[in-house]
Design a protein around this motif. Structure first.
Motif, PDB file in Angstrom:
ATOM      1  N   VAL A   1       0.871  -1.178   0.000  1.00  0.00           N
ATOM      2  CA  VAL A   1       0.000   0.000   0.000  1.00  0.00           C
ATOM      3  C   VAL A   1       0.908   1.227   0.000  1.00  0.00           C
ATOM      4  O   VAL A   1       1.603   1.492   0.987  1.00  0.00           O
ATOM      5  N   PRO A   2       0.938   1.988  -1.103  1.00  0.00           N
ATOM      6  CA  PRO A   2       1.844   3.135  -1.169  1.00  0.00           C
ATOM      7  C   PRO A   2       1.359   4.315  -0.324  1.00  0.00           C
ATOM      8  O   PRO A   2       0.173   4.423   0.002  1.00  0.00           O
ATOM      9  N   ALA A   3       2.292   5.203  -0.003  1.00  0.00           N
ATOM     10  CA  ALA A   3       1.930   6.463   0.639  1.00  0.00           C
ATOM     11  C   ALA A   3       0.917   7.174  -0.263  1.00  0.00           C
ATOM     12  O   ALA A   3       0.979   7.066  -1.488  1.00  0.00           O
ATOM     13  N   GLY A   4      -0.036   7.872   0.345  1.00  0.00           N
ATOM     14  CA  GLY A   4      -1.099   8.519  -0.424  1.00  0.00           C
ATOM     15  C   GLY A   4      -2.370   7.690  -0.476  1.00  0.00           C
ATOM     16  O   GLY A   4      -3.360   8.093  -1.075  1.00  0.00           O
ATOM     17  N   PHE A   5      -2.320   6.522   0.172  1.00  0.00           N
ATOM     18  CA  PHE A   5      -3.470   5.636   0.237  1.00  0.00           C
ATOM     19  C   PHE A   5      -3.795   5.346   1.694  1.00  0.00           C
ATOM     20  O   PHE A   5      -2.890   5.148   2.507  1.00  0.00           O
ATOM     21  N   ALA A   6      -5.078   5.318   2.027  1.00  0.00           N
ATOM     22  CA  ALA A   6      -5.511   4.858   3.343  1.00  0.00           C
ATOM     23  C   ALA A   6      -5.560   3.339   3.290  1.00  0.00           C
ATOM     24  O   ALA A   6      -5.825   2.747   2.247  1.00  0.00           O
ATOM     25  N   HIS A   7      -5.328   2.716   4.442  1.00  0.00           N
ATOM     26  CA  HIS A   7      -5.259   1.259   4.510  1.00  0.00           C
ATOM     27  C   HIS A   7      -6.176   0.746   5.599  1.00  0.00           C
ATOM     28  O   HIS A   7      -6.281   1.351   6.674  1.00  0.00           O
ATOM     29  N   GLY A   8      -6.840  -0.374   5.330  1.00  0.00           N
ATOM     30  CA  GLY A   8      -7.660  -1.022   6.345  1.00  0.00           C
ATOM     31  C   GLY A   8      -7.854  -2.485   6.007  1.00  0.00           C
ATOM     32  O   GLY A   8      -7.646  -2.903   4.868  1.00  0.00           O
ATOM     33  N   PHE A   9      -8.223  -3.244   7.029  1.00  0.00           N
ATOM     34  CA  PHE A   9      -8.499  -4.662   6.794  1.00  0.00           C
ATOM     35  C   PHE A   9      -9.521  -5.163   7.796  1.00  0.00           C
ATOM     36  O   PHE A   9      -9.704  -4.584   8.864  1.00  0.00           O
ATOM     37  N   VAL A  10     -10.181  -6.252   7.406  1.00  0.00           N
ATOM     38  CA  VAL A  10     -11.095  -6.951   8.303  1.00  0.00           C
ATOM     39  C   VAL A  10     -10.654  -8.409   8.350  1.00  0.00           C
ATOM     40  O   VAL A  10     -10.283  -8.993   7.325  1.00  0.00           O
ATOM     41  N   THR A  11     -10.669  -8.971   9.565  1.00  0.00           N
ATOM     42  CA  THR A  11     -10.259 -10.365   9.721  1.00  0.00           C
ATOM     43  C   THR A  11     -11.380 -11.290   9.272  1.00  0.00           C
ATOM     44  O   THR A  11     -12.558 -11.058   9.548  1.00  0.00           O
ATOM     45  N   LEU A  12     -10.999 -12.356   8.576  1.00  0.00           N
ATOM     46  CA  LEU A  12     -11.952 -13.338   8.063  1.00  0.00           C
ATOM     47  C   LEU A  12     -11.906 -14.638   8.862  1.00  0.00           C
ATOM     48  O   LEU A  12     -12.695 -15.546   8.590  1.00  0.00           O
ATOM     49  N   GLU A  13     -10.976 -14.716   9.806  1.00  0.00           N
ATOM     50  CA  GLU A  13     -10.830 -15.874  10.690  1.00  0.00           C
ATOM     51  C   GLU A  13     -10.467 -15.372  12.082  1.00  0.00           C
ATOM     52  O   GLU A  13      -9.848 -14.317  12.207  1.00  0.00           O
ATOM     53  N   PRO A  14     -10.815 -16.131  13.116  1.00  0.00           N
ATOM     54  CA  PRO A  14     -10.352 -15.755  14.455  1.00  0.00           C
ATOM     55  C   PRO A  14      -8.842 -15.964  14.575  1.00  0.00           C
ATOM     56  O   PRO A  14      -8.236 -16.687  13.779  1.00  0.00           O
ATOM     57  N   ASP A  15      -8.260 -15.300  15.563  1.00  0.00           N
ATOM     58  CA  ASP A  15      -6.830 -15.448  15.878  1.00  0.00           C
ATOM     59  C   ASP A  15      -5.934 -15.150  14.683  1.00  0.00           C
ATOM     60  O   ASP A  15      -4.992 -15.883  14.393  1.00  0.00           O
ATOM     61  N   THR A  16      -6.212 -14.053  14.019  1.00  0.00           N
ATOM     62  CA  THR A  16      -5.439 -13.648  12.846  1.00  0.00           C
ATOM     63  C   THR A  16      -4.300 -12.719  13.264  1.00  0.00           C
ATOM     64  O   THR A  16      -4.493 -11.806  14.052  1.00  0.00           O
ATOM     65  N   GLU A  17      -3.121 -12.978  12.689  1.00  0.00           N
ATOM     66  CA  GLU A  17      -1.950 -12.154  12.969  1.00  0.00           C
ATOM     67  C   GLU A  17      -1.438 -11.522  11.687  1.00  0.00           C
ATOM     68  O   GLU A  17      -1.213 -12.211  10.685  1.00  0.00           O
ATOM     69  N   VAL A  18      -1.269 -10.201  11.737  1.00  0.00           N
ATOM     70  CA  VAL A  18      -0.843  -9.401  10.597  1.00  0.00           C
ATOM     71  C   VAL A  18       0.494  -8.749  10.944  1.00  0.00           C
ATOM     72  O   VAL A  18       0.632  -8.168  12.023  1.00  0.00           O
ATOM     73  N   ILE A  19       1.435  -8.853  10.037  1.00  0.00           N
ATOM     74  CA  ILE A  19       2.721  -8.171  10.181  1.00  0.00           C
ATOM     75  C   ILE A  19       2.864  -7.233   9.001  1.00  0.00           C
ATOM     76  O   ILE A  19       2.582  -7.609   7.864  1.00  0.00           O
ATOM     77  N   TYR A  20       3.268  -5.990   9.276  1.00  0.00           N
ATOM     78  CA  TYR A  20       3.498  -5.088   8.160  1.00  0.00           C
ATOM     79  C   TYR A  20       4.693  -4.184   8.407  1.00  0.00           C
ATOM     80  O   TYR A  20       4.962  -3.757   9.510  1.00  0.00           O
ATOM     81  N   LYS A  21       5.420  -3.982   7.329  1.00  0.00           N
ATOM     82  CA  LYS A  21       6.578  -3.101   7.313  1.00  0.00           C
ATOM     83  C   LYS A  21       6.100  -1.714   6.871  1.00  0.00           C
ATOM     84  O   LYS A  21       5.193  -1.607   6.045  1.00  0.00           O
ATOM     85  N   VAL A  22       6.757  -0.666   7.402  1.00  0.00           N
ATOM     86  CA  VAL A  22       6.433   0.705   7.004  1.00  0.00           C
ATOM     87  C   VAL A  22       7.715   1.477   6.719  1.00  0.00           C
ATOM     88  O   VAL A  22       8.781   1.152   7.254  1.00  0.00           O
ATOM     89  N   THR A  23       7.596   2.505   5.883  1.00  0.00           N
ATOM     90  CA  THR A  23       8.756   3.287   5.476  1.00  0.00           C
ATOM     91  C   THR A  23       9.006   4.515   6.349  1.00  0.00           C
ATOM     92  O   THR A  23       9.935   5.263   6.083  1.00  0.00           O
ATOM     93  N   ASP A  24       8.188   4.727   7.368  1.00  0.00           N
ATOM     94  CA  ASP A  24       8.453   5.766   8.370  1.00  0.00           C
ATOM     95  C   ASP A  24       7.886   5.272   9.686  1.00  0.00           C
ATOM     96  O   ASP A  24       6.955   4.457   9.703  1.00  0.00           O
ATOM     97  N   THR A  25       8.439   5.763  10.768  1.00  0.00           N
ATOM     98  CA  THR A  25       7.964   5.360  12.084  1.00  0.00           C
ATOM     99  C   THR A  25       6.636   6.035  12.395  1.00  0.00           C
ATOM    100  O   THR A  25       6.245   7.012  11.746  1.00  0.00           O
ATOM    101  N   TYR A  26       5.942   5.504  13.398  1.00  0.00           N
ATOM    102  CA  TYR A  26       4.649   6.044  13.805  1.00  0.00           C
ATOM    103  C   TYR A  26       4.812   7.472  14.308  1.00  0.00           C
ATOM    104  O   TYR A  26       5.716   7.775  15.081  1.00  0.00           O
ATOM    105  N   SER A  27       3.931   8.352  13.868  1.00  0.00           N
ATOM    106  CA  SER A  27       3.932   9.752  14.288  1.00  0.00           C
ATOM    107  C   SER A  27       2.512  10.151  14.662  1.00  0.00           C
ATOM    108  O   SER A  27       1.674  10.368  13.776  1.00  0.00           O
ATOM    109  N   PRO A  28       2.204  10.260  15.955  1.00  0.00           N
ATOM    110  CA  PRO A  28       0.840  10.613  16.369  1.00  0.00           C
ATOM    111  C   PRO A  28       0.337  11.918  15.761  1.00  0.00           C
ATOM    112  O   PRO A  28      -0.849  12.047  15.451  1.00  0.00           O
ATOM    113  N   GLU A  29       1.240  12.894  15.550  1.00  0.00           N
ATOM    114  CA  GLU A  29       0.816  14.181  14.977  1.00  0.00           C
ATOM    115  C   GLU A  29       0.371  14.074  13.529  1.00  0.00           C
ATOM    116  O   GLU A  29      -0.370  14.922  13.036  1.00  0.00           O
TER     117      GLU A  29
END
Length: 186
Positions: free
Chosen positions: A114-142
């Motif tokens: 998912v490139p920058a400039g796009f919003a991202h979301g997902f819904v789990t289709l099974e219980p106990d689902t684990e998602v790992i994702y890499k990002v190109t910048d660290t989290y910034s609350p601001e």
């Protein structure tokens, strides 16, 4: 060799790394910067995130960060299955407010870029689902923002009924796209 498939929106990619198995199990390079750059995906990932969702129908998103802290995301599943969505939020883009979605799972061994400039979301289709994702910048609350998952202007066709999804308080309070801070298309 890494398989790269372009989805309906420019820059959104399904990626499938090779997986080698035998009687003991399997091995896979889920990310190799040199091989991925040769396949056209040349990004500098700086942080890995891991989320666990206990219940089927857990919906996370639509999330993004504004410039100068915008993030490209590379999403994969280590357990379970999700319907993953990218929404173009680049005002002035010919595909502004359009979305694309794909099922990704541990079994299929596919990933979503998912490139920058796009919003991202997902819904789990099974219980106990684990998602790992890499990002190109660290989290910034601001710079962290969100948009309503059920915004009628976007019209995402989630595979779970809207009244049956589990949302965080943040996602319940997310604004509609018309009221959200978005990117300017270059």
């Amino acid at each position: 060799m890494v398989e790269v498939r372009r989805l309906a929106l420019d820059g959104v990619l399904e990626i499938r790394p090779p997986k080698f198995g035998d009687a003991r199990g399997f091995f896979s390079e889920t990310y190799n910067r040199q091989r991925w750059a040769a396949a056209g995906v040349d990004l500098d990932f700086v942080q890995d995130n891991h989320s666990f969702s206990a219940a089927k129908g857990t919906l996370r998103g639509l999330h993004y960060q504004l410039p100068p802290r915008a993030q490209d995301k590379l999403v994969r599943i280590v357990k379970g299955r999700i319907f993953d969505v990218a929404v173009d939020i680049r005002k002035g883009s010919p595909t502004f407010a359009c979305w694309t979605g794909i099922e990704i799972s541990a079994e299929a061994w596919n990933q979503l870029l998912v490139p920058a400039g796009f919003a991202h979301g997902f819904v789990t289709l099974e219980p106990d689902t684990e998602v790992i994702y890499k990002v190109t910048d660290t989290y910034s609350p601001e710079h962290d923002r969100s948009i309503r998952f059920d915004d009628p202007r976007i019209g995402i066709e989630w595979p779970v009924e809207a009244g049956r999804v589990l949302l965080s308080a943040k996602d319940e309070a997310a604004p509609l796209l018309a009221d959200a801070d978005v990117f300017e298309f270059n």
